[in-house]
Design a protein around this motif. Structure first.
Motif, mmCIF file in Angstrom:
data_model
loop_
_atom_site.group_PDB
_atom_site.id
_atom_site.type_symbol
_atom_site.label_atom_id
_atom_site.label_comp_id
_atom_site.label_asym_id
_atom_site.label_seq_id
_atom_site.Cartn_x
_atom_site.Cartn_y
_atom_site.Cartn_z
ATOM 1 N N SER A 3 0.848 -1.189 0.000
ATOM 2 C CA SER A 3 0.000 0.000 0.000
ATOM 3 C C SER A 3 0.880 1.234 0.000
ATOM 4 C CB SER A 3 -0.921 0.009 1.225
ATOM 5 O OG SER A 3 -1.804 -1.099 1.220
ATOM 6 N N ALA A 4 0.421 2.292 -0.676
ATOM 7 C CA ALA A 4 1.178 3.540 -0.744
ATOM 8 C C ALA A 4 0.352 4.666 -0.147
ATOM 9 C CB ALA A 4 1.535 3.871 -2.190
ATOM 10 N N ILE A 5 1.025 5.522 0.641
ATOM 11 C CA ILE A 5 0.365 6.674 1.262
ATOM 12 C C ILE A 5 1.160 7.925 0.910
ATOM 13 C CG2 ILE A 5 -0.325 7.763 3.426
ATOM 14 C CD1 ILE A 5 -0.553 4.950 4.635
ATOM 15 N N ILE A 6 0.447 8.940 0.413
ATOM 16 C CA ILE A 6 1.068 10.201 0.024
ATOM 17 C C ILE A 6 0.421 11.322 0.829
ATOM 18 C CG2 ILE A 6 1.614 11.746 -1.899
ATOM 19 C CD1 ILE A 6 0.877 9.340 -3.757
ATOM 20 N N LEU A 7 1.214 12.087 1.552
ATOM 21 C CA LEU A 7 0.715 13.250 2.289
ATOM 22 C C LEU A 7 0.723 14.458 1.354
ATOM 23 C CD1 LEU A 7 2.538 12.895 5.731
ATOM 24 C CD2 LEU A 7 0.471 11.749 4.919
ATOM 25 N N THR A 8 -0.366 15.227 1.356
ATOM 26 C CA THR A 8 -0.458 16.350 0.421
ATOM 27 C C THR A 8 -1.088 17.586 1.047
ATOM 28 O OG1 THR A 8 -2.650 15.672 -0.383
ATOM 29 C CG2 THR A 8 -0.738 14.811 -1.573
ATOM 30 N N LEU A 31 -3.534 11.346 1.579
ATOM 31 C CA LEU A 31 -4.032 11.966 2.811
ATOM 32 C C LEU A 31 -3.778 13.459 2.719
ATOM 33 C CD1 LEU A 31 -5.287 11.821 5.587
ATOM 34 C CD2 LEU A 31 -3.042 11.239 6.534
ATOM 35 N N ASP A 32 -4.833 14.204 2.462
ATOM 36 C CA ASP A 32 -4.720 15.643 2.236
ATOM 37 C C ASP A 32 -5.030 16.408 3.512
ATOM 38 O OD1 ASP A 32 -4.405 17.706 0.002
ATOM 39 O OD2 ASP A 32 -6.264 18.354 0.980
ATOM 40 N N ALA A 50 -8.848 9.219 -1.682
ATOM 41 C CA ALA A 50 -8.529 10.517 -1.086
ATOM 42 C C ALA A 50 -9.159 10.628 0.297
ATOM 43 C CB ALA A 50 -9.021 11.644 -1.980
ATOM 44 N N HIS A 51 -8.375 11.097 1.253
ATOM 45 C CA HIS A 51 -8.820 11.289 2.628
ATOM 46 C C HIS A 51 -8.372 12.679 3.072
ATOM 47 C CE1 HIS A 51 -8.977 6.809 2.613
ATOM 48 N NE2 HIS A 51 -7.808 6.932 2.009
ATOM 49 N N ILE A 52 -9.090 13.244 4.014
ATOM 50 C CA ILE A 52 -8.750 14.587 4.502
ATOM 51 C C ILE A 52 -8.616 14.553 6.017
ATOM 52 C CG2 ILE A 52 -9.485 17.001 4.651
ATOM 53 C CD1 ILE A 52 -10.986 16.598 2.030
ATOM 54 N N GLN A 61 0.743 13.027 11.315
ATOM 55 C CA GLN A 61 -0.044 12.748 10.111
ATOM 56 C C GLN A 61 0.221 11.333 9.593
ATOM 57 O OE1 GLN A 61 -2.387 14.703 9.394
ATOM 58 N NE2 GLN A 61 -2.661 15.112 7.221
ATOM 59 N N ARG A 62 1.451 10.893 9.656
ATOM 60 C CA ARG A 62 1.763 9.527 9.217
ATOM 61 C C ARG A 62 1.140 8.503 10.159
ATOM 62 N NH1 ARG A 62 5.404 10.127 5.068
ATOM 63 N NH2 ARG A 62 6.830 11.902 5.187
ATOM 64 N N ASN A 63 1.174 8.771 11.462
ATOM 65 C CA ASN A 63 0.550 7.858 12.411
ATOM 66 C C ASN A 63 -0.964 7.820 12.246
ATOM 67 O OD1 ASN A 63 2.987 7.090 13.571
ATOM 68 N ND2 ASN A 63 2.899 8.663 15.149
ATOM 69 N N TYR A 64 -1.559 8.983 11.954
ATOM 70 C CA TYR A 64 -3.001 9.011 11.688
ATOM 71 C C TYR A 64 -3.327 8.119 10.491
ATOM 72 C CZ TYR A 64 -7.611 10.574 10.223
ATOM 73 O OH TYR A 64 -8.940 10.601 9.844
ATOM 74 N N ALA A 65 -2.515 8.203 9.460
ATOM 75 C CA ALA A 65 -2.746 7.374 8.276
ATOM 76 C C ALA A 65 -2.696 5.889 8.631
ATOM 77 C CB ALA A 65 -1.707 7.701 7.206
ATOM 78 N N LEU A 66 -1.706 5.501 9.420
ATOM 79 C CA LEU A 66 -1.581 4.094 9.801
ATOM 80 C C LEU A 66 -2.764 3.626 10.639
ATOM 81 C CD1 LEU A 66 2.214 4.019 10.735
ATOM 82 C CD2 LEU A 66 1.148 2.984 8.726
ATOM 83 N N ASP A 67 -3.304 4.513 11.458
ATOM 84 C CA ASP A 67 -4.373 4.141 12.379
ATOM 85 C C ASP A 67 -5.767 4.197 11.762
ATOM 86 O OD1 ASP A 67 -2.506 3.816 14.384
ATOM 87 O OD2 ASP A 67 -2.785 5.822 15.204
#
Length: 275
Positions: A3-8, A31-32, A50-52, A61-67
């Motif tokens: 899986s790939a996660i990009i912060l924007t 993750l915007d 897309a998530h906000i 922000q990275r930990n939020y994405a993982l959780d």
């Protein structure tokens, strides 16, 4: 498999190139943190999810994405919008996670810093290692300065030595300078409050050594000039032409901002104690 996660945030210029390099991945999350441009629409056009979520810091922000994101696979890679996965990096990445023993919780990765089409191998002190690939539920991030590093890790961290591409100047120097003015304030606080022990300077782990070097070297008079001299002269950065000179000059300026802001913080503390 991955899986790939990009912060924007407002990444409409860079995001397409990043997403184009991930067309092989069937679980891409953007993750915007409140873009006002076409970032979210671009993500959806590439079939990314897309998530906000409001931005507090890179680590959080990275930990939020993982959780909170519906991550499909065991392995996760974090990318920034101005980063591009090359075929060689993809091959090395899949080889690494396919053969990783169970005790490996993640991998350090490195980039090729690109400016005006030139790889700044010498000026940017290649390789710079960052924790970017991990097994879900086996690692966390923690903030350090303006960025982040690995936090709690259940297992070992290995290395993927094939680099990806980083276009850190794609938005122009005005944007870079504005951004690094903000970053320098965060770095100044971190280098004072979170100063690692001096012995970490001699650590074999770059993730432990680099924060210590930054924190202690920032206290040396003339450090910004020494930063320039080391990268441009001693590391032969001058061989990378005009892009190399511009990069080294601006990195020295960035260190100068950090140093004067550290001085300002310490002066205010001294004045407060003296009252």
């Amino acid at each position: 498999m991955l899986s790939a996660i990009i912060l924007t945030k407002n990444e409409e210029a860079d995001l397409p190139k990043c997403l184009e390099s991930l067309t092989w991945c069937d679980d891409v999350h953007v993750l915007d943190s409140g873009s006002t441009d076409k970032t979210v629409a671009i993500a959806e056009a590439f079939d990314a999810q897309a998530h906000i979520h409001p931005f507090e810091s890179f680590g959080k922000q990275r930990n939020y994405a993982l959780d909170n994101l519906p991550i499909k696979y065991e392995w996760v890679i974090f990318l920034d919008a101005d980063e591009v996965v090359t075929p060689s990096f993809k091959e090395a990445l899949f080889n690494a996670i396919s053969h990783a023993p169970q005790e490996v919780a993640g991998f350090y990765c490195c980039w090729k810093m690109i400016l005006d089409g030139v790889w700044l191998k010498r000026c940017d002190n290649f390789p710079k290692w960052q924790f970017r690939v991990l097994r879900k539920d086996r690692a966390r991030f923690t903030d350090f300065g303006h960025g982040q590093k690995e936090g709690d890790v259940d297992g070992k961290i290995a290395y993927i030595k094939e680099p990806y591409l980083h276009y850190g100047f794609s938005k122009g120097w005005s944007q870079w300078i504005d951004r690094h003015n903000r970053y320098s304030s965060q770095e100044a606080v971190a280098r004072i409050q979170d100063q690692p022990p001096f012995k970490h300077i001699f650590s074999g782990n770059q993730s432990a050594r680099n924060p210590a070097l930054k924190s202690w070297l920032s206290r040396i008079p003339g450090w910004p000039f020494l930063r320039f001299f080391h990268a441009y002269v001693l590391k032969f950065g001058f061989l990378e032409g005009k892009p190399g000179f511009i990069y080294c000059t601006n990195m020295a300026y960035y260190e100068f901002l950090i140093q004067i802001k550290m001085r300002e913080i310490l002066q205010k503390r001294f004045e407060k104690i003296s009252k």
